[in-house]
Structure formats: structure tokens, C-alpha cells
Design a protein around this motif. Structure first.
Motif, short mmCIF file in Angstrom:
data_model
loop_
_atom_site.label_atom_id
_atom_site.label_comp_id
_atom_site.label_asym_id
_atom_site.label_seq_id
_atom_site.Cartn_x
_atom_site.Cartn_y
_atom_site.Cartn_z
N ASP A 188 0.84 -1.20 0.00
CA ASP A 188 0.00 0.00 0.00
C ASP A 188 0.87 1.25 0.00
OD1 ASP A 188 0.90 0.49 2.60
OD2 ASP A 188 -0.88 -0.37 3.54
N ASN A 189 0.24 2.38 0.00
CA ASN A 189 0.97 3.64 -0.08
C ASN A 189 1.66 4.03 1.22
OD1 ASN A 189 0.17 4.03 -2.77
ND2 ASN A 189 -1.74 5.04 -2.15
N CYS A 190 1.41 3.29 2.29
CA CYS A 190 2.01 3.59 3.59
C CYS A 190 3.21 2.70 3.89
CB CYS A 190 0.97 3.44 4.69
SG CYS A 190 -0.42 4.59 4.52
N GLY A 191 3.62 1.89 2.91
CA GLY A 191 4.79 1.04 3.11
C GLY A 191 4.50 -0.30 3.75
N ARG B 129 4.84 -3.65 8.14
CA ARG B 129 5.65 -2.66 7.47
C ARG B 129 7.05 -3.21 7.22
NH1 ARG B 129 3.21 2.14 7.12
NH2 ARG B 129 1.44 2.56 8.48
#
Length: 253
Positions: A139-142, A152
Motif C-alpha cells: 500500500d501507499n504507507c509502506g 511494514r
């Protein structure tokens, strides 16, 4: 089965990838969440080492390393056509690493001197992850989603300083997996014995001890409170080392 397959030809790597069931049965994939998570962490570690070696830090963790080793490298047309058909529609991280795995195998065969021999095989942990349950997404949050578990990636530097996360041995990987919540323990007497407490999704509790010949077997050693037993809770990464010791008969690292 050998643990590392770094000398495989590109056609063999591509054949393995083509055999992957990319979107498998959810319950079956969920049952392999632990081994897949550890394999992903091992990839993150290896990718950090390779990216530092070839100044590819900006591309970490999912990239085609041949673009940095030999920017002029080209895959043979026949393999390239089959590879592009395979990755069509795949998530970007899967697409980049499948290309990288085939390209690196071909580059190693064409020009072995260009491929470093002092680093562990870059893509083997991910290939095994794919073989044990298919794709992953980011996703865009790593965060990385492996179907049933999300985490993460951490920093490149932190992964580079990590030790080997999990051995690439199918017997060890299979022993790590179970349906339900698992907690691992080790005996406190330096015998290198590993236990697990399994909480199945349907309820209840099972306490088991690992044997190289019999696999997981019921035990009563964990049936009392943790205060009364001579076992300590350990991380799954440590459990993997103890299981490897039992399976291969080598001293734990």
C-alpha cells in the motif's frame, strides 16, 4: 531438496513462476502466513544487501537488480515473451521481482563474473513465498499484505543489519505453519528443544513439541502455568533456527 537454488537457469526459474497458483484458496494461504511472512522478511534483508552493493537503494525493496548490474542486459526474445505474459496484471512488486528473478538467472548464465558470489541468492525467498501462496500487495504507507498478515517493511538499513531470518528449507517452513494463533517456546536447559502453544480458530488449545522424525507431537510440558515450567517464550525467527537445528542436525546459530 537443496536450500538455495542460485545456479538455476532462467528457463527453470520461469518454469517455477509459471507453476505458481497466484490467487489460491484463502484458508490454505492463511495457514502458511507465518512462513510467508518470514520469507518476505528474509527477502527484505537480502534485497537491502544487494541494493547497497549495486547502489540501488532508491529501488529497495522490490526491484530488478539486473538494471543496476548491467543496464544493457536483454533477455532472449522467447523467454521475454513468456515472462511478460506471466507478469501481465500482477501487482507492481510481484511484476518487478519476477522479472528480476528470471533476468538475474540469465545474466548469471551469460556472464557469471558480473554477478556477486558473496551475497545470498536475491530472489529465492520470494519465489518460495510465491510457491507457498501466491502474490503479495503493497500500500501507499509502506505495508506489505501477504493474505492474512500485514506488516511494514522497516528501513533498508535496519534490514541490512539483520541476521538470516529463516532457512530456505521446506521442512523448516512447513513446521512453522499452522492454522490458528501460535506461540513458540524453547526449553531453558540449553537442549535446543522447541515447543509451541497452538490456539486453533475453532477454539481450544494444543501444546506440542517438535521432533525431526515425528514433527509436532502433543506434550504436557506446557500444560501448567508459564511460571512453573522451564521454558521461555521465543520469537518465530528463533523457533525457525531451532527447528532447522533439529531437521539438519547442525548447531543452532
Amino acid at each position: 531438496m537443496i536450500d538455495e537454488r542460485g545456479e538455476q537457469a532462467a528457463s527453470e526459474v520461469l518454469e517455477r513462476l509459471c507453476a505458481v497458483e497466484w490467487i489460491g484458496d484463502w484458508s490454505e494461504v492463511f495457514g502458511k502466513a507465518m512462513s510467508r511472512r518470514l520469507l518476505m522478511r528474509e527477502h527484505l534483508r537480502r534485497a537491502a544487501l544487494w541494493s547497497q552493493k549495486h547502489s540501488a537503494e532508491s529501488a529497495w525493496p522490490f526491484f530488478d537488480i539486473t538494471e543496476y548490474i548491467d543496464p544493457e542486459f536483454e533477455l532472449s526474445p522467447s523467454l521475454s515473451c513468456k515472462l511478460e505474459e506471466l507478469v501481465r496484471g500482477q501487482p507492481s512488486g510481484v511484476k518487478a521481482t519476477c522479472r528480476g528473478a528470471v533476468h538475474l538467472a540469465e545474466l548469471r548464465e551469460q556472464n557469471p563474473a558480473m554477478v556477486p558470489h558473496d551475497l545470498p541468492d536475491l530472489y529465492e525467498p520470494l519465489i518460495r513465498l510465491y510457491e507457498r501462496g501466491g502474490e503479495f500487495i503493497t500500500d501507499n504507507c509502506g505495508a506489505v499484505d501477504l493474505t492474512g498478515v500485514s506488516f511494514r517493511t522497516g528501513s533498508l538499513q535496519g534490514n541490512a543489519y539483520n541476521t538470516q531470518v529463516v532457512p530456505l528449507n521446506d521442512a523448516v517452513l512447513d513446521a512453522l505453519d499452522a492454522e490458528g494463533r501460535v506461540t513458540f517456546y524453547a526449553s531453558g536447559d540449553d537442549r535446543g528443544v522447541v515447543f509451541r502453544r497452538l490456539l486453533p480458530q475453532g477454539g481450544g488449545q494444543r501444546d506440542e513439541v517438535f521432533s525431526a522424525t515425528l514433527g509436532w507431537q502433543p506434550t504436557t510440558q506446557l500444560s501448567t502455568s508459564e511460571v512453573d515450567i522451564e521454558c521461555i517464550q521465543i520469537y518465530d525467527q528463533d523457533a525457525a533456527r531451532l527447528i532447522e537445528h533439529a531437521v539438519l542436525g547442525s548447531a543452532p546459530r
